[in-house]
Design an enzyme around this catalytic site. Sequence first.
Site, short mmCIF file in Angstrom:
data_model
loop_
_atom_site.label_atom_id
_atom_site.label_comp_id
_atom_site.label_asym_id
_atom_site.label_seq_id
_atom_site.Cartn_x
_atom_site.Cartn_y
_atom_site.Cartn_z
N SER A 182 -4.20 50.53 17.98
CA SER A 182 -4.32 51.98 18.75
C SER A 182 -3.78 51.89 19.99
CB SER A 182 -5.99 52.12 19.16
OG SER A 182 -6.11 53.21 19.85
N LYS A 186 0.59 53.81 20.56
CA LYS A 186 0.92 54.77 21.89
C LYS A 186 1.97 54.46 22.72
CE LYS A 186 -3.58 55.14 22.28
NZ LYS A 186 -5.17 55.33 22.22
N1 URA Z 1 -8.12 52.38 24.13
C1 URA Z 1 -7.34 52.91 23.04
O1 URA Z 1 -6.50 53.41 23.09
N2 URA Z 1 -7.58 52.47 21.64
C2 URA Z 1 -8.84 51.65 21.66
O2 URA Z 1 -9.06 51.41 20.39
C3 URA Z 1 -9.72 51.15 22.54
C4 URA Z 1 -9.10 51.47 23.82
#
Ligand code: URA
Length: 440
Positions: A182, A186
Amino acid sequence: MDLIRVIEQKKLGNALSKEEITAFARAAADPATPDYQLAALLMAIRLNGMDARETADLTLAMARTGDMMAPDVGGLPVDKHSTGGVGDTTTLVLVPLVAACGAKVIKMSGRGLGHTGGTVDKMESIPGMRTELPEEEIVSIVRRIGCCVAAQSGELAPADKRLYALRDVTATVDSIPLIASSIMSKKLATGAQGIVLDIKVGDGALMKTLEDALQLGDAMVDIGCKAGRRVTALVTGMEEPLGSHVGNALEVGEAIDVLAGRVQGPLLDVSLLLGEQMLLLAGLAQDAQAARGLLLEALHSGKGLAKLKEMIEAQSGDGAVTQDTGLLPRAAHRIAVKADKNGYLHEVDATRVGLIAQSLGAGRLRKEDVIDPAVGLVLLKRIGDPVREGDLLAQVHTNHPDRGEQAAQALLQALHIGEGSVPKAKQLYAVIAKDRREVV
Ligand code: URA
Ligand code: CA
């Protein structure tokens, strides 16, 4: 590809192929995919795990469901990400410091989540500040002044956006491969070439044990290397809030005090540790000691504070706050929290402190809640400090005296005073890079 077959594979504990993982990420970004199939697969992953290859494949597949930025910022773009903490304002301290040393920083940040604060909410407490910026403007600001802190746009890794919201309501947040993919999806999508990760460990963090934090660090560093990025992870402590201020404008004020040289302590220390790694990844220093020298020069000369002012003004905010923190929003009432016995501050319940700030209006209980930038709390003692009955332990800043009284009482419960001295809370636990893992 048939998503039921993919769920079946993971249910049986088998590793998923790259094709299966790509199908999963695409399905997550497709509004036509029912939530229940995604939720079932998330739970199967939470229970049966993913190996390093699957985790890296998932990260890239999620990143590729949206825009992949390849920004030309006139240098190697570096980024830093914290897994989330309380009173954790390192971004506002270190981004201007490293930019003042010549680094190019595109920092895409989030809003508050649960008991932890978010940089975007903090920035928006500065009058006039814009954080929702189009990509071209972000890139142009970074080219011109070296740094920009902006809100993450919905076009970055849309698969993660959908999955994160589902994880939140299906008890599947606490999965190391899901957290690692996750966050890293990004970071890869923003085009950062050098990524410094601050993995918080302690009762105020997502990772409660050093073992879990190390595993998460290994997973994220591995993903970054497989994707051709330079990544260093630090594991740092979250047994108590990092800074003494918790709440949006309060934290901005503290970051300004640090950059102005008025405040020292763990917030500055951890910001310098992370900043050193950013300068190393950007190729701007030969070793950590040289990097620290550059950062301290930027701090003591006032160049870091001047850079923060420049960045605020580039984003339409009132740069005068960097000279006068009295221009930041202020709460109408302050309520003192006093020690009810003699002893030493043994323990701070950091999650509870974050939740108390949230209850005052510093964070959201529901997504659509509007936060109050002025409210929060200031802690005047740290773990290990001696305390005498009647000493001021903390101050609650509130616009609602009733809520403030409740918060003050709850805060007293979150600060545990005991007999006998205890050591200060540890800040640095480990450094993880491609070819080294040092536990300190
Ligand atoms: N921050 C995120 O962007 N994803 C997660 O799974 C945990 C914290
Ligand atoms: Ca604690």
